[in-house]
Design an enzyme around this catalytic site. Structure first.
Site, PDB file in Angstrom:
ATOM      1  N   PHE A 130     -28.197  -1.275 -10.506  1.00  0.00           N
ATOM      2  CA  PHE A 130     -27.268  -1.382 -11.627  1.00  0.00           C
ATOM      3  C   PHE A 130     -27.763  -2.444 -12.606  1.00  0.00           C
ATOM      4  CE2 PHE A 130     -23.355  -2.525 -13.838  1.00  0.00           C
ATOM      5  CZ  PHE A 130     -22.888  -1.268 -14.160  1.00  0.00           C
ATOM      6  N   ASP A 152     -24.899  -4.914  -3.052  1.00  0.00           N
ATOM      7  CA  ASP A 152     -23.882  -4.583  -4.047  1.00  0.00           C
ATOM      8  C   ASP A 152     -23.078  -3.410  -3.505  1.00  0.00           C
ATOM      9  OD1 ASP A 152     -22.463  -3.453  -6.209  1.00  0.00           O
ATOM     10  OD2 ASP A 152     -23.947  -4.123  -7.665  1.00  0.00           O
ATOM     11  N   TYR A 173     -11.962  -2.475  -9.026  1.00  0.00           N
ATOM     12  CA  TYR A 173     -11.287  -1.585  -9.983  1.00  0.00           C
ATOM     13  C   TYR A 173     -11.755  -0.135  -9.872  1.00  0.00           C
ATOM     14  CZ  TYR A 173     -15.400  -3.390 -12.457  1.00  0.00           C
ATOM     15  OH  TYR A 173     -16.662  -3.808 -12.784  1.00  0.00           O
ATOM     16  N   LYS A 174     -12.682   0.156  -8.984  1.00  0.00           N
ATOM     17  CA  LYS A 174     -13.142   1.532  -8.802  1.00  0.00           C
ATOM     18  C   LYS A 174     -12.306   2.181  -7.703  1.00  0.00           C
ATOM     19  CE  LYS A 174     -17.857   0.230 -10.171  1.00  0.00           C
ATOM     20  NZ  LYS A 174     -17.911   0.827 -11.514  1.00  0.00           N
ATOM     21  N   ARG A 187     -21.975  12.417 -14.589  1.00  0.00           N
ATOM     22  CA  ARG A 187     -21.605  11.813 -13.309  1.00  0.00           C
ATOM     23  C   ARG A 187     -20.152  12.142 -12.993  1.00  0.00           C
ATOM     24  NH1 ARG A 187     -21.809   5.412 -11.885  1.00  0.00           N
ATOM     25  NH2 ARG A 187     -19.970   5.482 -13.212  1.00  0.00           N
TER      26      ARG A 187
END
Length: 399
Positions: free
Chosen positions: A121, A198, A223-224, A370
């Site tokens: 990322f 991560d 928050y995912k 995605r």
């Protein structure tokens, strides 16, 4: 519209617990921002009326100060495979990545390299480069297949006596490649390095066993798949064996031995609390509590089983409906996290058109649509409806 798969899904009823799930909108971005739980609105109102409005500053002594560690322990127990006292909530993902990277390289004096893959990322890569520049280190880059991830062979070749830290993602943000954490951690340890994982694209969707796998450090967002809301704080895990020796660089008052002593010099708190810096984000942790309650009720293994079923369904539908589109994720669900990426030269335009039709995926270069499938809030019928709309949109753009 309900599919046969929804009829037999043991977790189908939990979809009703999420705000907006009853609408016809197709939400393929739960791996960027999860839907809120219905109970969270009541929790937030009660907090404003009773705790914040009623107790005011007394709330710090009545539980707020302990929330980062309390929720961290819950997160460790429910999702991460982490024993108590090793996980804490606070700061953003980026800040915690910086703290852990700086702490890790300081714990390996004399070593000169940080190993990172080029498809990690962006924030992980940017922070690693910044830490390397700050500390006079260099980055050892691993080139990977963007539809897969770092292999054991690649990591073994990249690590050695110069390696201070290896930075890897459990689930690749672009492809959803699911790394073998235990194997890769062992390879890094064989070279004498520490490993930072991560967990942003796996926490709450893919179970981990951080203690059993011998993980040193891990950082993830809430928050995912943890549905903590926009900007909700991140979490950090530090293995108990490192806690007494690790030293993080942002020395704030909350991470001190006695925060209210206000002494002339900093002394780090014992245990995981030393990873904190500033005032805990109490309001930002409330929604996360609700999702952890739900995950504990359902069980993370059941959530993973639903996630696999959803992504398998998406792959099968893509083969049926989108033969002109390439799968840019691992076809084997054992090597795939909670999302699927489909490649086509027009996917940037497709994504923009889908948003106008209330089908919400996201776009990732090169040419990737995605599809993030949050297990408890996504139905199988929703997946079909969304991919049928992708087909319609591609046809309209290529006419």
């Amino acid at each position: 519209m309900t599919s046969d798969l929804d009829q037999t899904d043991p977790l189908a009823s939990y979809r009703d617990a999420f705000v907006g799930a009853e609408t016809p909108l197709v939400y393929f971005d739960g791996n960027s921002l999860g839907r809120p739980l219905r109970v969270t609105g009541d929790r937030l109102k009660a907090f404003v009326d009773e705790e914040w409005g009623g107790r005011l500053i007394r709330g710090w002594d009545e539980g707020w100060m302990d929330l980062p560690a309390t929720i961290g322990d819950d997160l460790g127990r429910i999702c991460l495979g982490a024993g108590a006292g090793q996980t804490i909530v606070g700061d953003s993902t980026t800040v915690l990545l910086y703290k852990t990277m700086r702490a890790a390289v300081a714990a390996r004096p004399g070593r000169t390299e940080i190993v990172v893959d080029r498809d990690n990322f962006p924030t992980d890569r940017y922070v690693a480069q910044g830490v390397a520049d700050e500390c006079g280190l260099s980055i050892r880059w691993i080139d990977v297949d963007t539809s897969a991830g770092v292999t054991a062979e690649q990591l073994a070749e990249a690590t050695g006596e110069r390696t201070a830290l290896v930075v890897l993602s459990h689930v690749a943000y672009r492809s959803a490649y699911l790394a073998d954490v235990e194997q890769l951690t062992r390879i890094a340890h064989d070279a004498g390095a520490l490993v930072l994982w991560d967990l942003c694209h796996s926490a709450g969707s893919v179970p981990t066993e951080l203690d059993a796998w011998g993980v040193d450090l891990a950082v993830g967002c809430s928050y995912k798949y943890l549905n903590g809301g926009p900007g909700a704080p991140a979490f950090v895990y530090v293995n108990a064996g490192l806690l007494d020796s690790i030293s993080q660089p942002i020395q704030g008052w909350i991470g001190a031995t006695d925060p209210f002593l206000m002494g002339p010099t900093y002394a780090p708190a014992a245990g995981i609390r030393r990873m904190l810096s500033g005032t805990p984000p109490v309001v930002g942790m409330l929604a996360l509590q609700d999702m952890l309650d739900l995950l504990e009720q359902v069980g993370i293994d059941a959530v993973r089983a639903k996630s696999v079923a959803l992504t398998d369904h998406a792959v099968e539908l893509a083969e049926e409906l989108l033969p002109d589109v390439a799968l840019a994720s691992p076809p084997d669900s054992a090597r795939r996290g909670g999302h699927v990426t489909l490649n086509h030269p027009l996917m940037r335009e497709v994504t923009a058109a889908l948003w106008r039709r209330d089908v919400i995926p996201d776009y990732r270069d090169p040419h990737g649509l995605r599809i993030g499938l949050s297990p408890l809030s996504t139905s199988f019928a929703e997946v079909r409806r969304g991919l049928e709309t992708v087909r319609e949109t591609l046809d309209a753009l290529t006419r």
